[in-house]
Design a protein around this motif. Structure first.
Motif, PDB file in Angstrom:
ATOM      1  N   VAL A 134      46.865 129.208  15.171  1.00 62.08           N
ATOM      2  CA  VAL A 134      46.188 130.505  15.292  1.00 62.08           C
ATOM      3  C   VAL A 134      45.708 130.978  13.921  1.00 62.08           C
ATOM      4  O   VAL A 134      44.574 131.467  13.776  1.00 62.08           O
ATOM      5  CB  VAL A 134      47.128 131.550  15.919  1.00 62.08           C
ATOM      6  CG1 VAL A 134      46.520 132.949  15.827  1.00 62.08           C
ATOM      7  CG2 VAL A 134      47.408 131.202  17.374  1.00 62.08           C
ATOM      8  N   MET A 135      46.549 130.825  12.900  1.00 63.75           N
ATOM      9  CA  MET A 135      46.150 131.216  11.544  1.00 63.75           C
ATOM     10  C   MET A 135      44.960 130.401  11.068  1.00 63.75           C
ATOM     11  O   MET A 135      44.045 130.930  10.423  1.00 63.75           O
ATOM     12  CB  MET A 135      47.328 131.039  10.584  1.00 63.75           C
ATOM     13  CG  MET A 135      48.429 132.062  10.756  1.00 63.75           C
ATOM     14  SD  MET A 135      49.869 131.704   9.689  1.00 63.75           S
ATOM     15  CE  MET A 135      49.122 131.837   8.064  1.00 63.75           C
ATOM     16  N   LEU A 153      49.173 138.910   8.177  1.00 62.77           N
ATOM     17  CA  LEU A 153      50.460 139.355   8.706  1.00 62.77           C
ATOM     18  C   LEU A 153      51.222 138.193   9.337  1.00 62.77           C
ATOM     19  O   LEU A 153      52.451 138.080   9.193  1.00 62.77           O
ATOM     20  CB  LEU A 153      50.256 140.480   9.720  1.00 62.77           C
ATOM     21  CG  LEU A 153      49.789 141.822   9.150  1.00 62.77           C
ATOM     22  CD1 LEU A 153      49.603 142.837  10.267  1.00 62.77           C
ATOM     23  CD2 LEU A 153      50.780 142.350   8.112  1.00 62.77           C
ATOM     24  N   LEU A 154      50.507 137.312  10.030  1.00 63.48           N
ATOM     25  CA  LEU A 154      51.157 136.125  10.597  1.00 63.48           C
ATOM     26  C   LEU A 154      51.759 135.256   9.502  1.00 63.48           C
ATOM     27  O   LEU A 154      52.749 134.551   9.736  1.00 63.48           O
ATOM     28  CB  LEU A 154      50.142 135.313  11.416  1.00 63.48           C
ATOM     29  CG  LEU A 154      49.775 135.844  12.800  1.00 63.48           C
ATOM     30  CD1 LEU A 154      48.691 134.977  13.427  1.00 63.48           C
ATOM     31  CD2 LEU A 154      50.999 135.897  13.696  1.00 63.48           C
ATOM     32  N   TYR A 157      55.050 124.961   5.402  1.00 67.89           N
ATOM     33  CA  TYR A 157      53.906 125.875   5.440  1.00 67.89           C
ATOM     34  C   TYR A 157      52.769 125.364   4.572  1.00 67.89           C
ATOM     35  O   TYR A 157      51.596 125.436   4.965  1.00 67.89           O
ATOM     36  CB  TYR A 157      54.358 127.263   4.980  1.00 67.89           C
ATOM     37  CG  TYR A 157      53.211 128.232   4.798  1.00 67.89           C
ATOM     38  CD1 TYR A 157      52.611 128.834   5.897  1.00 67.89           C
ATOM     39  CD2 TYR A 157      52.730 128.534   3.527  1.00 67.89           C
ATOM     40  CE1 TYR A 157      51.557 129.720   5.740  1.00 67.89           C
ATOM     41  CE2 TYR A 157      51.675 129.416   3.359  1.00 67.89           C
ATOM     42  CZ  TYR A 157      51.099 130.007   4.467  1.00 67.89           C
ATOM     43  OH  TYR A 157      50.045 130.877   4.294  1.00 67.89           O
ATOM     44  N   GLN A 158      53.098 124.851   3.389  1.00 63.99           N
ATOM     45  CA  GLN A 158      52.065 124.328   2.495  1.00 63.99           C
ATOM     46  C   GLN A 158      51.301 123.184   3.154  1.00 63.99           C
ATOM     47  O   GLN A 158      50.103 123.013   2.925  1.00 63.99           O
ATOM     48  CB  GLN A 158      52.692 123.846   1.178  1.00 63.99           C
ATOM     49  CG  GLN A 158      53.133 124.948   0.248  1.00 63.99           C
ATOM     50  CD  GLN A 158      51.981 125.590  -0.499  1.00 63.99           C
ATOM     51  OE1 GLN A 158      50.874 125.666  -0.003  1.00 63.99           O
ATOM     52  NE2 GLN A 158      52.236 126.079  -1.695  1.00 63.99           N
ATOM     53  N   ILE A 159      52.001 122.415   3.966  1.00 65.02           N
ATOM     54  CA  ILE A 159      51.349 121.312   4.675  1.00 65.02           C
ATOM     55  C   ILE A 159      50.478 121.836   5.816  1.00 65.02           C
ATOM     56  O   ILE A 159      49.293 121.503   5.933  1.00 65.02           O
ATOM     57  CB  ILE A 159      52.399 120.334   5.234  1.00 65.02           C
ATOM     58  CG1 ILE A 159      53.158 119.621   4.101  1.00 65.02           C
ATOM     59  CG2 ILE A 159      51.736 119.306   6.152  1.00 65.02           C
ATOM     60  CD1 ILE A 159      52.357 118.590   3.366  1.00 65.02           C
ATOM     61  N   LEU A 160      51.063 122.693   6.655  1.00 66.85           N
ATOM     62  CA  LEU A 160      50.384 123.137   7.873  1.00 66.85           C
ATOM     63  C   LEU A 160      49.180 124.028   7.597  1.00 66.85           C
ATOM     64  O   LEU A 160      48.241 124.063   8.392  1.00 66.85           O
ATOM     65  CB  LEU A 160      51.375 123.871   8.784  1.00 66.85           C
ATOM     66  CG  LEU A 160      52.485 123.010   9.401  1.00 66.85           C
ATOM     67  CD1 LEU A 160      53.437 123.879  10.212  1.00 66.85           C
ATOM     68  CD2 LEU A 160      51.892 121.915  10.274  1.00 66.85           C
ATOM     69  N   LYS A 161      49.192 124.756   6.490  1.00 66.23           N
ATOM     70  CA  LYS A 161      48.063 125.662   6.246  1.00 66.23           C
ATOM     71  C   LYS A 161      46.768 124.897   5.955  1.00 66.23           C
ATOM     72  O   LYS A 161      45.683 125.478   6.005  1.00 66.23           O
ATOM     73  CB  LYS A 161      48.377 126.638   5.111  1.00 66.23           C
ATOM     74  CG  LYS A 161      48.314 126.072   3.716  1.00 66.23           C
ATOM     75  CD  LYS A 161      48.525 127.184   2.694  1.00 66.23           C
ATOM     76  CE  LYS A 161      48.344 126.678   1.273  1.00 66.23           C
ATOM     77  NZ  LYS A 161      48.478 127.767   0.276  1.00 66.23           N
ATOM     78  N   ASN A 162      46.883 123.590   5.674  1.00 63.90           N
ATOM     79  CA  ASN A 162      45.675 122.788   5.484  1.00 63.90           C
ATOM     80  C   ASN A 162      44.925 122.547   6.790  1.00 63.90           C
ATOM     81  O   ASN A 162      43.797 122.036   6.778  1.00 63.90           O
ATOM     82  CB  ASN A 162      46.038 121.442   4.855  1.00 63.90           C
ATOM     83  CG  ASN A 162      46.478 121.578   3.405  1.00 63.90           C
ATOM     84  OD1 ASN A 162      45.738 122.074   2.560  1.00 63.90           O
ATOM     85  ND2 ASN A 162      47.693 121.144   3.108  1.00 63.90           N
ATOM     86  N   LEU A 163      45.526 122.928   7.919  1.00 61.02           N
ATOM     87  CA  LEU A 163      44.828 122.813   9.201  1.00 61.02           C
ATOM     88  C   LEU A 163      43.571 123.679   9.243  1.00 61.02           C
ATOM     89  O   LEU A 163      42.676 123.433  10.049  1.00 61.02           O
ATOM     90  CB  LEU A 163      45.767 123.209  10.354  1.00 61.02           C
ATOM     91  CG  LEU A 163      46.927 122.247  10.655  1.00 61.02           C
ATOM     92  CD1 LEU A 163      47.853 122.857  11.697  1.00 61.02           C
ATOM     93  CD2 LEU A 163      46.408 120.895  11.123  1.00 61.02           C
ATOM     94  N   ASN A 164      43.510 124.702   8.369  1.00 59.32           N
ATOM     95  CA  ASN A 164      42.309 125.540   8.384  1.00 59.32           C
ATOM     96  C   ASN A 164      41.075 124.777   7.919  1.00 59.32           C
ATOM     97  O   ASN A 164      39.946 125.197   8.178  1.00 59.32           O
ATOM     98  CB  ASN A 164      42.508 126.808   7.542  1.00 59.32           C
ATOM     99  CG  ASN A 164      42.701 126.522   6.060  1.00 59.32           C
ATOM    100  OD1 ASN A 164      42.621 125.382   5.607  1.00 59.32           O
ATOM    101  ND2 ASN A 164      42.976 127.566   5.308  1.00 59.32           N
ATOM    102  N   ILE A 165      41.267 123.640   7.245  1.00 60.61           N
ATOM    103  CA  ILE A 165      40.128 122.790   6.881  1.00 60.61           C
ATOM    104  C   ILE A 165      39.454 122.272   8.153  1.00 60.61           C
ATOM    105  O   ILE A 165      38.222 122.246   8.264  1.00 60.61           O
ATOM    106  CB  ILE A 165      40.580 121.622   5.994  1.00 60.61           C
ATOM    107  CG1 ILE A 165      41.147 122.129   4.669  1.00 60.61           C
ATOM    108  CG2 ILE A 165      39.424 120.653   5.733  1.00 60.61           C
ATOM    109  CD1 ILE A 165      41.708 121.039   3.784  1.00 60.61           C
ATOM    110  N   ILE A 166      40.268 121.870   9.125  1.00 61.58           N
ATOM    111  CA  ILE A 166      39.726 121.356  10.381  1.00 61.58           C
ATOM    112  C   ILE A 166      39.019 122.458  11.159  1.00 61.58           C
ATOM    113  O   ILE A 166      37.878 122.288  11.614  1.00 61.58           O
ATOM    114  CB  ILE A 166      40.844 120.741  11.238  1.00 61.58           C
ATOM    115  CG1 ILE A 166      41.519 119.587  10.494  1.00 61.58           C
ATOM    116  CG2 ILE A 166      40.298 120.272  12.580  1.00 61.58           C
ATOM    117  CD1 ILE A 166      42.683 118.973  11.237  1.00 61.58           C
ATOM    118  N   SER A 167      39.689 123.603  11.315  1.00 60.87           N
ATOM    119  CA  SER A 167      39.091 124.688  12.097  1.00 60.87           C
ATOM    120  C   SER A 167      37.792 125.176  11.464  1.00 60.87           C
ATOM    121  O   SER A 167      36.805 125.425  12.163  1.00 60.87           O
ATOM    122  CB  SER A 167      40.082 125.854  12.221  1.00 60.87           C
ATOM    123  OG  SER A 167      40.367 126.415  10.954  1.00 60.87           O
TER     124      SER A 167
END
Length: 356
Positions: free
Chosen positions: A218-219, A141-142, A155-165
């Motif tokens: 957060v995502m 939803l976010l 968004y395509q760039i920032l969603k790669n942050l989930n690799i770190i998390s």
């Protein structure tokens, strides 16, 4: 179909990843099949067939990944969603559930029903699915609301942050060691994301405001924790067919999305209808979300994780180029350099585990 991706990556020893939206449900494949590069002229038809299959799934993944954010932004009218995002998310879960069931029907027809692939289960086994299903609900939803603060390329760039998390949570919760290359890749990834968001033509240093960064982080945390949790579930019973696990995950996902509809959009759905505001773009967006997981699973089966890395890198560039024509996006030098650094960091993270 994050469930499937996690199991496939665990089998082939590949690096930890994302999609989870886009990461979720990558399980139609079994054990990864090694695929050689394109055969020389005169090679066997089997090698040529493998190369064609590898090229096809790579192209499919690239197209689906690059179009995901574009379709979400394109589905908006006058800066807002005319349809209910909760109903759209419900349909994504329902379609994934149907695909998992279709895969099981094929398995039952070819191999018969066994203890590991039957849908019947125990309360103890099924009780673990609500937690990741709830996490994915919030994350998905976010994904719609973040576009009030970021554009499709950002968004395509920032969603790669989930690799770190995901990597950090694997280290903390599952005690998996990360190589020095992977830690260096995390630093590069942060630098690349920041560089891509630089805004030299404005008084504001970064294009994405603070709210957008918070939502992206957060995502990433939700995606990472859900991924770690689902792997822990899989390891409790590794012989269990992944399509069964996906089916129950999506059943709970549908349930939580139904609750979200009742809480957030009940009046609109009752007065205007379930499909009010839907368009061809909305339908394509729903299909894109459901099919992306399948494309990743096919890559894991017929190609390798490096192909997925290349697809992600090309998708970032394609999203930016298409956004120039559709949304008037300004393709700056900072974005080009930042996306290049992000691509290099993803590649380093991918090979880091192999070199460990």
């Amino acid at each position: 179909m994050e469930y499937r991706k996690i199991k496939d990556e665990d089998k082939v020893g590949n690096a930890i990843d994302d999609d989870i939206e886009n990461l979720r449900g990558k399980a139609l494949s079994g054990v990864a099949v090694p695929v050689r590069d394109m055969p020389v002229f005169g090679g066997s038809s089997s090698e040529l067939s493998k190369w064609k299959r590898k090229s096809a799934v790579t192209l499919a993944l690239t197209i689906l990944t690059s179009s995901q954010a574009i379709l979400i932004v394109w589905s908006k009218r006058a800066g807002k969603y005319e349809y209910s995002v909760t109903t759209a998310n419900f349909l994504v879960e329902a379609l994934k559930c149907a695909l998992s069931l279709a895969a099981l029907l094929r398995i039952w027809r070819n191999e018969g029903v066994t203890d590991d692939n039957r849908l019947s289960t125990t309360l103890d086994e099924v009780s673990v699915y609500p937690i990741p299903a709830a996490l994915y609900l919030i994350k998905n939803l976010l994904q719609y609301y973040i576009f009030a603060y970021v554009d499709a390329p950002g968004y395509q760039i920032l969603k790669n942050l989930n690799i770190i998390s995901t990597g950090v949570l694997y280290r903390i919760i599952l005690k998996k060691k990360l190589s020095e290359i992977q830690w260096a890749a995390f630093i590069l990834l942060c630098a690349g994301c920041t560089t891509a968001q630089l805004n030299p033509s404005s008084d504001r240093v970064l294009q994405t405001p603070f709210q957008g960064w918070v939502m992206a982080i957060v995502m990433a945390l939700l995606s990472g924790f859900a991924g770690v949790y689902t792997e822990a579930i899989i390891k409790k019973r590794p012989s269990r067919n992944i399509n069964v696990q996906n089916f129950w995950l999506y059943v709970f996902g549908m349930g939580f999305n139904a609750i979200a509809i009742l809480i957030q959009d009940f009046d609109d759905v009752m007065n205007k209808g379930f499909f009010h505001g839907y368009s061809l773009i909305t339908t394509l967006m729903i299909l894109n979300h459901a099919l992306s997981g399948i494309a990743v699973s096919m890559v894991m089966k017929y190609a390798d994780n490096i192909v997925k890395v290349y697809s992600t890198s090309v998708a970032m560039l394609l999203t930016a180029i298409i956004s120039v024509f559709l949304f008037g996006f300004h393709l700056s030098l900072a974005f080009f350099l930042g996306s290049t650094v992000v691509s290099i960091s993803i590649y380093l993270h991918s090979i880091g585990k192999v070199q460990r």
